[in-house]
Write a protein that holds these residues in place. Structure first.
Motif, PDB file in Angstrom:
ATOM      1  N   UNK A  25      59.221  99.524  44.520  1.00  0.00           N
ATOM      2  CA  UNK A  25      59.866  98.482  43.732  1.00  0.00           C
ATOM      3  C   UNK A  25      61.357  98.742  43.770  1.00  0.00           C
ATOM      4  N   UNK A  26      62.103  97.792  44.307  1.00  0.00           N
ATOM      5  CA  UNK A  26      63.553  97.960  44.415  1.00  0.00           C
ATOM      6  C   UNK A  26      64.185  97.756  43.044  1.00  0.00           C
ATOM      7  N   UNK A  27      64.964  98.731  42.613  1.00  0.00           N
ATOM      8  CA  UNK A  27      65.560  98.679  41.280  1.00  0.00           C
ATOM      9  C   UNK A  27      67.006  99.141  41.321  1.00  0.00           C
ATOM     10  N   UNK A  28      67.796  98.591  40.421  1.00  0.00           N
ATOM     11  CA  UNK A  28      69.212  98.933  40.293  1.00  0.00           C
ATOM     12  C   UNK A  28      69.408  99.662  38.976  1.00  0.00           C
ATOM     13  N   UNK A  29      70.065 100.804  39.017  1.00  0.00           N
ATOM     14  CA  UNK A  29      70.384 101.560  37.805  1.00  0.00           C
ATOM     15  C   UNK A  29      71.816 101.245  37.380  1.00  0.00           C
ATOM     16  N   UNK A  30      72.011 100.962  36.095  1.00  0.00           N
ATOM     17  CA  UNK A  30      73.348 100.654  35.624  1.00  0.00           C
ATOM     18  C   UNK A  30      73.522 101.164  34.196  1.00  0.00           C
ATOM     19  N   UNK A  31      74.672 100.870  33.583  1.00  0.00           N
ATOM     20  CA  UNK A  31      74.936 101.360  32.229  1.00  0.00           C
ATOM     21  C   UNK A  31      75.936 100.449  31.524  1.00  0.00           C
ATOM     22  N   UNK A  32      75.999 100.603  30.204  1.00  0.00           N
ATOM     23  CA  UNK A  32      77.005  99.895  29.414  1.00  0.00           C
ATOM     24  C   UNK A  32      77.664 100.858  28.432  1.00  0.00           C
ATOM     25  N   UNK A  33      78.939 100.628  28.123  1.00  0.00           N
ATOM     26  CA  UNK A  33      79.780  99.712  28.890  1.00  0.00           C
ATOM     27  C   UNK A  33      79.977 100.232  30.301  1.00  0.00           C
ATOM     28  N   UNK A  34      80.093  99.346  31.244  1.00  0.00           N
ATOM     29  CA  UNK A  34      80.261  99.753  32.637  1.00  0.00           C
ATOM     30  C   UNK A  34      79.358  98.961  33.552  1.00  0.00           C
ATOM     31  N   UNK A  35      79.116  99.523  34.723  1.00  0.00           N
ATOM     32  CA  UNK A  35      78.241  98.886  35.689  1.00  0.00           C
ATOM     33  C   UNK A  35      78.959  98.117  36.783  1.00  0.00           C
ATOM     34  N   UNK A  36      80.186  97.681  36.504  1.00  0.00           N
ATOM     35  CA  UNK A  36      81.025  96.999  37.483  1.00  0.00           C
ATOM     36  C   UNK A  36      82.435  97.566  37.353  1.00  0.00           C
ATOM     37  N   UNK A  37      83.286  97.411  38.356  1.00  0.00           N
ATOM     38  CA  UNK A  37      84.645  97.963  38.255  1.00  0.00           C
ATOM     39  C   UNK A  37      85.409  97.506  37.007  1.00  0.00           C
ATOM     40  N   UNK A  38      85.339  96.215  36.702  1.00  0.00           N
ATOM     41  CA  UNK A  38      86.055  95.714  35.527  1.00  0.00           C
ATOM     42  C   UNK A  38      85.478  96.276  34.240  1.00  0.00           C
ATOM     43  N   UNK A  39      84.147  96.316  34.161  1.00  0.00           N
ATOM     44  CA  UNK A  39      83.514  96.840  32.959  1.00  0.00           C
ATOM     45  C   UNK A  39      83.759  98.343  32.817  1.00  0.00           C
ATOM     46  N   UNK A  40      83.822  99.061  33.935  1.00  0.00           N
ATOM     47  CA  UNK A  40      84.117 100.494  33.873  1.00  0.00           C
ATOM     48  C   UNK A  40      85.547 100.729  33.370  1.00  0.00           C
ATOM     49  N   UNK A  41      86.464  99.817  33.683  1.00  0.00           N
ATOM     50  CA  UNK A  41      87.834  99.933  33.178  1.00  0.00           C
ATOM     51  C   UNK A  41      87.852  99.798  31.661  1.00  0.00           C
ATOM     52  N   UNK A  42      87.026  98.892  31.134  1.00  0.00           N
ATOM     53  CA  UNK A  42      86.908  98.754  29.678  1.00  0.00           C
ATOM     54  C   UNK A  42      86.309 100.023  29.092  1.00  0.00           C
ATOM     55  N   UNK A  43      85.309 100.572  29.768  1.00  0.00           N
ATOM     56  CA  UNK A  43      84.680 101.813  29.306  1.00  0.00           C
ATOM     57  C   UNK A  43      85.712 102.931  29.196  1.00  0.00           C
ATOM     58  N   UNK A  44      86.537 103.078  30.225  1.00  0.00           N
ATOM     59  CA  UNK A  44      87.550 104.133  30.221  1.00  0.00           C
ATOM     60  C   UNK A  44      88.530 103.940  29.072  1.00  0.00           C
ATOM     61  N   UNK A  45      88.895 102.694  28.808  1.00  0.00           N
ATOM     62  CA  UNK A  45      89.815 102.381  27.715  1.00  0.00           C
ATOM     63  C   UNK A  45      89.231 102.846  26.381  1.00  0.00           C
ATOM     64  N   UNK A  46      87.928 102.582  26.184  1.00  0.00           N
ATOM     65  CA  UNK A  46      87.286 102.963  24.924  1.00  0.00           C
ATOM     66  C   UNK A  46      87.072 104.470  24.861  1.00  0.00           C
ATOM     67  N   UNK A  47      86.682 105.079  25.996  1.00  0.00           N
ATOM     68  CA  UNK A  47      86.468 106.530  26.032  1.00  0.00           C
ATOM     69  C   UNK A  47      87.714 107.304  25.597  1.00  0.00           C
ATOM     70  N   UNK A  48      88.862 106.755  25.933  1.00  0.00           N
ATOM     71  CA  UNK A  48      90.112 107.407  25.578  1.00  0.00           C
ATOM     72  C   UNK A  48      90.491 107.199  24.112  1.00  0.00           C
ATOM     73  N   UNK A  49      89.672 106.451  23.378  1.00  0.00           N
ATOM     74  CA  UNK A  49      89.936 106.207  21.969  1.00  0.00           C
ATOM     75  C   UNK A  49      91.028 105.195  21.701  1.00  0.00           C
ATOM     76  N   UNK A  50      91.426 104.445  22.724  1.00  0.00           N
ATOM     77  CA  UNK A  50      92.562 103.537  22.584  1.00  0.00           C
ATOM     78  C   UNK A  50      92.204 102.264  21.826  1.00  0.00           C
ATOM     79  N   UNK A  51      90.916 102.011  21.629  1.00  0.00           N
ATOM     80  CA  UNK A  51      90.504 100.808  20.902  1.00  0.00           C
ATOM     81  C   UNK A  51      90.185 101.087  19.439  1.00  0.00           C
ATOM     82  N   UNK A  52      90.123 102.345  19.062  1.00  0.00           N
ATOM     83  CA  UNK A  52      89.634 102.701  17.724  1.00  0.00           C
ATOM     84  C   UNK A  52      90.463 102.058  16.615  1.00  0.00           C
ATOM     85  N   UNK A  53      91.783 102.046  16.767  1.00  0.00           N
ATOM     86  CA  UNK A  53      92.650 101.506  15.721  1.00  0.00           C
ATOM     87  C   UNK A  53      92.512  99.990  15.594  1.00  0.00           C
ATOM     88  N   UNK A  54      91.928  99.338  16.585  1.00  0.00           N
ATOM     89  CA  UNK A  54      91.760  97.886  16.541  1.00  0.00           C
ATOM     90  C   UNK A  54      90.622  97.473  15.605  1.00  0.00           C
TER      91      UNK A  54
END
Length: 228
Positions: free
Chosen positions: A39-68
């Motif tokens: 069975x062909x399957x794709x493994x992914x994650x959130x936030x992330x899974x695509x280049x743009x979504x991974x950029x959002x993930x990195x932003x949050x990982x760095x704690x830069x969204x916490x104050x928002x």
């Protein structure tokens, strides 16, 4: 959702739960099992899974969204999810591939909604936009006492310990994580047709078997494929 024969139907499976419950491990193990069944399957994650979504993930990982605040974080997660769905999840399902995701929309409901206090109408609106009708077929909610889960996390290397949004949420106190656990259980109770709660304190091997047994009960065409 997809007009394909039942035996080869694409399925969308998600794993949810608090920090350190073993979601990533079970995603990997399920992918191996499915591959063994051809069975062909794709493994992914959130936030992330695509280049743009991974950029959002990195932003949050760095704690830069916490104050928002949690409302703005919910919007960020939705933006990442919109790209994830349109770029990876929907095309994979349309091509007949299974999609196995480490977290999806239930995490936003639990973290920013039920635990973070974001208005339910905002959560629903963002969800409608981001999902575009692509609800998971089955969601495994891995349940574990937060104190025990954090004891697990402390034994890992730091890089491996950064699950979902890593230190942004791991630094919250134990009471916050207990509320998070209750949030996931409430989501599962409200969606019994989709969500299955499994005890995560057992060995990875035992949990893997429970995941697989649940999967073949829910989708008997897997066993039919094996018999064929």
């Amino acid at each position: 959702m997809l007009d394909v024969p039942a035996q080869s139907a694409a399925r969308f499976i998600t794993f949810e739960g608090g920090e350190g419950v073993g979601k990533s491990t079970q995603v990997k193990r399920l992918l191996v099992r499915l591959n063994r069944m051809d069975i062909e399957a794709v493994r992914t994650r959130e936030p992330g899974g695509t280049p743009k979504a991974e950029a959002v993930r990195a932003f949050i990982l760095q704690g830069r969204s916490e104050s928002w605040g949690p409302g703005a974080e919910a919007v960020l997660f939705a933006a990442a999810r919109y790209d994830h769905v349109s770029t990876l999840i929907a095309p994979s399902l349309a091509s007949g591939k299974w999609v196995i995701s480490d977290r999806f929309h239930d995490s936003t409901r639990a973290y920013q909604g039920l635990t973070g206090g974001v208005n339910e109408k905002l959560i629903q609106g963002l969800e409608t936009l981001a999902l575009d009708g692509h609800q998971p077929d089955l969601t495994f909610v891995l349940d574990m006492d937060p104190a025990s889960a954090f004891a697990r996390v402390e034994t890992r290397e730091i890089e491996k310990a950064l699950v979902q949004t890593g230190d942004r949420f791991e630094k919250e106190d134990l009471e916050w994580h207990r509320r998070l656990r209750e949030a996931f259980l409430a989501i599962a109770a409200a969606n019994p047709q989709r969500c299955v709660v499994l005890p995560a304190a057992q060995s990875p091997e035992s949990l893997e078997q429970e995941v697989w047994d649940t999967l073949i009960r829910r989708f008997p065409e897997i066993e039919a494929r094996k018999a064929g």
